[in-house]
Design an enzyme around this catalytic site. Structure first.
Site, PDB file in Angstrom:
ATOM      1  N   GLU A  15       0.830  -1.105  -0.058  1.00  0.00           N
ATOM      2  CA  GLU A  15      -0.104  -0.150   0.112  1.00  0.00           C
ATOM      3  C   GLU A  15       0.969   1.265   0.039  1.00  0.00           C
ATOM      4  O   GLU A  15       0.617   2.051   0.914  1.00  0.00           O
ATOM      5  CB  GLU A  15      -0.886  -0.071   1.195  1.00  0.00           C
ATOM      6  CG  GLU A  15      -1.768  -1.171   1.200  1.00  0.00           C
ATOM      7  CD  GLU A  15      -3.129  -1.155   1.983  1.00  0.00           C
ATOM      8  OE1 GLU A  15      -3.029  -0.310   3.106  1.00  0.00           O
ATOM      9  OE2 GLU A  15      -4.029  -2.021   2.006  1.00  0.00           O
ATOM     10  N   GLU A  71      -4.058  -9.252   0.436  1.00  0.00           N
ATOM     11  CA  GLU A  71      -4.636  -8.933   1.758  1.00  0.00           C
ATOM     12  C   GLU A  71      -6.281  -8.997   1.877  1.00  0.00           C
ATOM     13  O   GLU A  71      -6.779  -8.290   0.988  1.00  0.00           O
ATOM     14  CB  GLU A  71      -4.152  -7.463   2.290  1.00  0.00           C
ATOM     15  CG  GLU A  71      -3.183  -7.452   3.551  1.00  0.00           C
ATOM     16  CD  GLU A  71      -2.732  -6.013   4.216  1.00  0.00           C
ATOM     17  OE1 GLU A  71      -1.689  -5.702   3.668  1.00  0.00           O
ATOM     18  OE2 GLU A  71      -3.441  -5.322   4.931  1.00  0.00           O
TER      19      GLU A  71
HETATM   20  C1  GAL Z   1      -3.910  -2.819   5.474  1.00  0.00           C
HETATM   21  C2  GAL Z   1      -2.413  -2.565   5.587  1.00  0.00           C
HETATM   22  C3  GAL Z   1      -2.293  -3.633   7.002  1.00  0.00           C
HETATM   23  C4  GAL Z   1      -3.115  -3.583   8.007  1.00  0.00           C
HETATM   24  C5  GAL Z   1      -4.381  -3.725   7.544  1.00  0.00           C
HETATM   25  C6  GAL Z   1      -5.356  -3.691   8.510  1.00  0.00           C
HETATM   26  O1  GAL Z   1      -4.623  -1.680   4.605  1.00  0.00           O
HETATM   27  O2  GAL Z   1      -1.913  -2.942   4.423  1.00  0.00           O
HETATM   28  O3  GAL Z   1      -0.738  -3.327   7.188  1.00  0.00           O
HETATM   29  O4  GAL Z   1      -2.977  -2.082   8.473  1.00  0.00           O
HETATM   30  O5  GAL Z   1      -4.777  -2.843   6.551  1.00  0.00           O
HETATM   31  O6  GAL Z   1      -6.531  -3.870   8.236  1.00  0.00           O
END
Ligand code: GAL
Length: 795
Positions: A411, A487
């Site tokens: 991100e 993710e």
């Molecule tokens: C994402 C990020 C992670 C964590 C996660 C929590 O956007 O890449 O590091 O913060 O959100 O939901």
């Protein structure tokens, strides 16, 4: 003589008090604390809201006081910021011929500067990188030599708990002047068939001169350790030797049979061996097809992955192989087959274990590039270090068969910056340069929503963070690129906490600072697990997902970022101590081949008689029936219309009138045959503690571990689901309690203790071998209940 490798583990001295002469050999460090390395100075606490507290000013607030937003537990509320000093004296034997000395550091958090005998020898600022320093010229053979390490952790540099100090292993390597460079053996398998596997071995050497008469002998040993092929390359005149060997009928590395071969590299000068090094590798092919997904050894494989931060719960960042192995074993048990090392290079033990155990790894380099995320984040190092850090990660890990991609970042702000494409391309080019056999990827956000995402065209493979609704769209926009969910989910829950009704309550702020465990609450940018399951099932081209996260981690206590004492995450499928939450069984039902039938919540609701309780079952059976005290509440089967989440693995009875006794769920197979059942009973008063060790033996090596779970139970052995007894662990025999943890994100009890409260009836003690062999008897006591005892053996 070959290289002599000494692990610098014991007898380090440590202080956090500023000492002007800390690097000087003459300083008396007797009053400093004695520690062993790996060491994390902050994990013992104490927790404090002020530790690395972030104060943000909310926009649009007139009231000055109300405008200050305090993000308290972002990095775990532990004292990791500031400076620390380590010192260690080492005896270096006198040598008949001149030697070289290399200090290999797997990772020091952070901004390490290393001194040898009072002189600066070098350092490395990024705490996650492995690096080495050449100490030749600093070391005095035949004498005692002082290694001093200065560490400095800036505040506001991380979005999670980074750890503090020399938290990974350190080795002193004594070498002949002619030796293999750090990570100097590169192994690839350019051609692979069932009949033959070709192995290209590139060996990089130090101190080669035209008349040095060097020979490199490379031997390949099969997974049983039997040499199968050997090749000598005589009279090396350049420092890079390239060899190609062929192995007949190679055994494949796969998730089911992770067979690894060994390349043994021997360097000889005038016929005498001066250096030997073993590196493991595997024969496997990986293909990423933009339309058909991923293939491992030509078989389709979906990545059932989790993202993992590097901490090991109550051990903090200090790496321990047994604790890491236990994490991977639990994840495998759930059906997980892949890890994304979010958002930084892992300890070297991780890809090594994954290669040994049959799991895939995406090594990720950064959470931040040149543009700021955290005030003192990686951008402060970018110009001088980005290339070095990325090359170090790839060089170190590229022989591991488990590693399938290099992720340049997560991100990253550059996705929408004018120079973002060039910056990303710079990193992708480094990946290709160091390893032409693996693709470069990134964890990207808003890819479909923003066509302006300039990083997407530069990566080989698109990792999408939280965009299951857009998989088809992104596939259409970028038809030539393979895609996966880098993710997913970010569902939050607290083990054993149930609030009614069962709904998404991400925006609720509860006084308990806990989140309901019906697994319906997820971060605003995310989805419930079931939504991702559907997207994965519907899109053949999607190569899999990486759930945020496998285990809870220290820091980032969403949704209680501002509330104290919330100091660790709620995202984990498994809690911080290593106890599965309900969600574990949802993923197991979806991911594994095991029959799964899991029933929740607990059934002890005094005062709630007659009132509705949501009952939920996670299963991969197609039909289930719920009984309360023997009375059926009807059957539910897959594919019902109108079910909120439309998951095939989640069955919910939203309002079951509570009556004490028993709930039972029965699963049926084809033709209505009963296949399995499970039940939950109303518990009485706490009567005893039961202990379960996750193994019967541990190695008597001073660092192997065993994990003992304590349960507070009633007189019938039912878990008391709300018990919070303070439990004291005692050990007789050659082990110590290295840490305790109960999985409660709001607990401020120290992990470095032999006592902790049970959280919802349970807690875990991490036992560490103290060196010798013998019987280890663990007992756990608490006032008013019978003691629990379990025995194991250190051998
Ligand atoms: C994402 C990020 C992670 C964590 C996660 C929590 O956007 O890449 O590091 O913060 O959100 O939901």
């Amino acid at each position: 003589m070959s290289r002599v490798v000494t692990r610098l583990r014991d007898e380090w001295k440590f202080t956090r008090t500023p000492v002007p002469d800390a690097l000087q050999p003459g300083l008396d460090d007797a009053s400093w604390e004695s520690v062993t390395v790996p060491h994390d100075w902050a994990i013992a606490g104490p927790f404090d809201k002020e530790n690395d507290l972030e104060r943000k000013v909310r926009k649009g607030q007139l009231d000055v006081e109300a405008s200050v937003q305090e993000i308290a537990g972002r990095t775990g509320g532990l004292p990791h910021t500031g400076e620390g000093w380590y010192r260690k004296w080492i005896e270096v034997p006198a040598a008949e011929t001149p030697k070289c000395y290399r200090l290999e550091c797997d990772g020091i958090m952070s901004h390490a500067v290393i001194y040898c005998n009072g002189k600066e020898a070098g350092g490395w600022p990024y705490g996650y990188s492995s690096f080495a320093l050449d100490l030749t010229g600093f070391i005095r053979p035949g004498e005692r030599n002082l290694i001093a390490v200065h560490v400095n952790n800036p505040a506001s540099s991380s979005r999670w708990y980074p750890g503090a100090g020399i938290y990974r292993n350190v080795l002193l390597v004594e070498l002949d002047p002619v030796h293999i460079k750090l990570w100097g053996v590169e192994i690839t398998t350019p051609e692979l068939s069932d009949a033959q596997g070709s192995v290209r071995v590139v060996t990089r050497l130090e101190a080669v001169t035209p008349d040095s008469e060097i020979t490199v002998r490379t031997t390949i040993l099969d997974p049983d350790g039997t040499p199968v092929v050997e090749e000598e390359y005589s009279i090396v005149t350049t420092s890079v030797v390239e060899q190609k060997l062929v192995v007949d009928s190679p055994r494949r590395w796969s998730l089911e049979t992770p067979a690894q071969y060994t390349v043994r590299s021997e360097v000889m000068v005038k016929g005498a061996v001066v250096d030997t090094l073993d590196n493991r590798f595997g024969f496997r092919t990986v293909r990423f097809d933009p339309n058909l997904g991923m293939f491992l050894n030509d078989k389709p494989v979906k990545m059932k992955g989790v993202c993992q931060h590097h901490d090991l719960g109550p051990l903090g960042a200090a790496v321990n192989t047994a604790a890491l192995r236990r994490q991977l074993e639990m994840l495998k048990e759930m059906g997980c087959n892949a890890i994304r090392t979010s958002h930084n290079p892992p300890a070297p033990e991780l890809p090594a274990l994954a290669s040994e155990m049959g799991m895939l790894v995406i090594d990720e380099a950064f959470d931040e590039w040149k543009y700021v995320k955290m005030i003192n984040g990686y951008h402060t190092l970018w110009d001088a270090w980005a290339e070095k850090d990325l090359r170090a990660m790839i060089k170190r890990d590229r022989n591991h068969p488990a590693v399938i991609m290099w992720s340049t970042g997560n991100e990253i702000s550059e996705q929408w910056k004018e120079d973002g494409a060039a910056i990303s391309q710079f990193l992708v080019d480094i990946c290709h340069d160091e390893d032409p056999t693996r693709p470069a990827t990134g964890g990207l956000n808003n890819v479909a929503a923003s066509r302006r995402n300039v990083v997407v065209p530069t990566v080989d493979i698109i990792g999408l963070n939280y965009q299951p609704q857009d998989y088809v769209h992104v596939h259409t926009l970028h038809p030539g690129k393979a895609i996966y969910g880098s993710e997913t989910a970010s569902t939050v829950s607290s083990r054993g906490e149930y609030y009614f009704p069962a709904v998404d309550e991400i925006h609720l702020k509860r006084d308990t600072l806990q989140v309901s465990s019906y697994d319906l609450s997820y971060a605003g940018w995310a989805t419930a697990p079931d939504v991702e399951f559907r997207a994965q099932d519907e899109c053949d081209f999607i190569m899999g997902e990486f759930v945020w996260t496998g285990f809870d981690y220290l820091g980032e206590p969403t949704p209680y970022a501002e509330e104290w004492p919330s100091r660790s995450s709620y995202f984990g499928i498994i809690d911080l101590g290593g106890i599965p939450k309900d969600r574990f069984y949802l993923y197991q039902a979806k991911w594994s081949d095991k029959p799964v039938l899991h029933l929740m919540p607990h059934w002890t609701w005094p005062g709630h008689e007659g009132k509705p309780v949501p009952v939920q079952c996670y299963t991969n059976y197609k039909e289930v029936e719920l009984f309360v005290n023997g009375k059926s509440l009807g059957r539910l089967s897959r594919y019902p219309k109108g079910r909120v989440l439309q998951s095939n693995y989640r069955f919910l009875w939203p309002a079951v009138p509570y009556e004490p006794g028993e709930i039972r769920v029965v699963a049926y197979g084809p033709k209505g045959v009963m296949m399995s059942e499970t039940c939950v009973h109303t518990a009485g008063e706490p009567a005893a503690i039961t202990l379960v060790a996750d193994r019967q033996t541990m190695a008597a090596d001073g660092e192997d571990m065993a994990f003992v779970t304590a349960r507070v139970v009633d007189k019938h052995g039912n878990l008391c689901p709300r018990a919070n007894n303070s439990i004291a662990f005692k050990i007789a025999g050659p082990a110590t309690v290295a840490a305790v943890c109960n999985g409660d994100a709001t607990s401020l009890e120290s992990f470095k203790s032999n006592r902790i409260k049970a959280f919802n009836g349970m807690c875990v003690a991490y036992l560490c071998s103290s060196g010798g062999p013998g019987d280890v008897i663990v007992s756990a006591s608490s006032e008013g209940v019978a003691e629990g005892v379990v025995g194991l053996r250190a051998d």
